[in-house]
Design an enzyme around this catalytic site. Structure first.
Site, PDB file in Angstrom:
ATOM      1  CG  ASN A   1       0.779   3.747  11.108  1.00 20.00           C
ATOM      2  OD1 ASN A   1       0.720   3.093  10.061  1.00 20.00           O
ATOM      3  ND2 ASN A   1       1.061   3.192  12.274  1.00 20.00           N
TER       4      ASN A   1
ATOM      5  CB  SER B   1      -0.993   0.012   1.169  1.00 19.40           C
ATOM      6  OG  SER B   1      -0.365  -0.397   2.351  1.00 19.40           O
TER       7      SER B   1
ATOM      8  CB  SER C   1       3.502  -8.045   4.300  1.00 18.02           C
ATOM      9  OG  SER C   1       4.155  -6.810   4.159  1.00 18.02           O
TER      10      SER C   1
ATOM     11  CD  GLU D   1       2.029  -3.786  15.620  1.00 14.42           C
ATOM     12  OE1 GLU D   1       1.834  -2.597  15.330  1.00 14.42           O
ATOM     13  OE2 GLU D   1       1.995  -4.709  14.777  1.00 14.42           O
TER      14      GLU D   1
END
Ligand code: 8IG
Length: 277
Positions: free
Chosen positions: A240, A44, A217, A198
């Protein structure tokens, strides 16, 4: 082959390398390109790179290639593209990633990597969107993966297959990437199972054990790539800061948005790096 309920990799007696060879034959037949030199998995935020690499020879729906699954997620395009760069390199662009958290087993997760190897690729470029642990990193920033910590407690390798992972993320290829952009920082990618993000405590654990990036991944894929004899280059787009590092809650929408904003810049960078490989 096309349906989730009819995938040869789900047969425990199937040889995953034979399935990958069939997939590579599908790609050769559908693209007319016998051999690909480099493979590139677009995570992404990285999707636009394909358009910048060169001439698209063929766009193949993943569902037409043996062993591939339908994309589970918006933002994952579900196609394989054969691109010829101006320099004449054939690049196989994989826009169809199966994540470990989809629960189809690790064979499905690494099938695209094994297919790339069977298609002739000597270099596997893996990209993803991920969370950053280093406070100095900003959302939208691309970083090189220097190493990984695999917290899935799983492996794509079957049997007593003791593959060496020293220099898994090739120092040679990272150096080439830095000739294109000397400002590229690098860090250790930590793969969690997901699909939840998390907890702040888990992020602190990842930090203490040496992780700089958190994702879902890439580590398992990189292991399979090395097993197949490929050289690996990894990039994370920090979409992020990881939970607890950023003070606000994580939202998938924000993650997608950060990816979208960064996409033109990082895609151009990636295209230039691939050209330099
Ligand atoms: I985008 O903060 C993206 N993917 N594990 N943690 C994990 N995966 C991610 C994150 C994150 N952001």
């Amino acid at each position: 082959m096309t349906d989730i309920h009819d995938n040869p990799l789900d047969d425990p007696n199937a040889d995953p390398f034979q399935v990958a060879a069939l997939a590579a034959a599908d790609i050769a037949r559908l693209s007319g390109v016998e051999k690909h030199d480099i493979a590139l998995t677009l995570g992404s935020g990285w999707g636009k790179a394909a358009d910048l690499l060169g001439e698209t020879i063929a766009t193949i729906p993943a569902t037409e290639v043996t062993g591939f699954s339908k994309p589970a997620l918006e933002g994952h395009v579900g196609t394989l593209r054969s691109i010829r760069t101006p320099g004449g390199t054939h690049v196989l662009v994989i826009g169809a990633r199966t994540h470990y958290y989809e629960d189809h087993g690790v064979r499905r997760v690494v099938h695209s990597v094994r297919t790339a190897a069977a298609a002739g690729a000597k270099i596997m470029v893996l990209t993803n969107g991920a969370g950053g642990i280093r406070e100095t990193w900003k959302p939208g920033q691309p970083v090189l993966i220097s190493d990984h910590i695999n917290l899935t407690a799983d492996s794509p390798l079957e049997g007593a297959n003791f593959v060496d992972l020293t220099d898994l993320y090739s120092a040679r290829l990272r150096d080439i990437a830095r000739t294109v952009d000397p400002s590229l920082d690098e860090g250790v990618y930590t793969q969690f199972r997901g699909p939840h993000y998390e907890t702040p405590a888990e992020v602190q654990m990842a930090k203490i054990i040496g992780g700089n990036i958190v994702g879902m991944s890439t580590a398992l894929e990189a292991i399979a790539a090395r097993e197949a004899g490929m050289e690996v280059l990894g990039f994370s787009l920090i979409t992020n800061l990881a939970a607890g590092i950023q003070k606000t809650p994580l939202s998938h929408t924000e993650v997608i948005e950060a990816g979208r904003e960064a996409e033109p810049v990082i895609s151009a960078l990636l295209a230039r790096v691939v050209e330099a490989l």
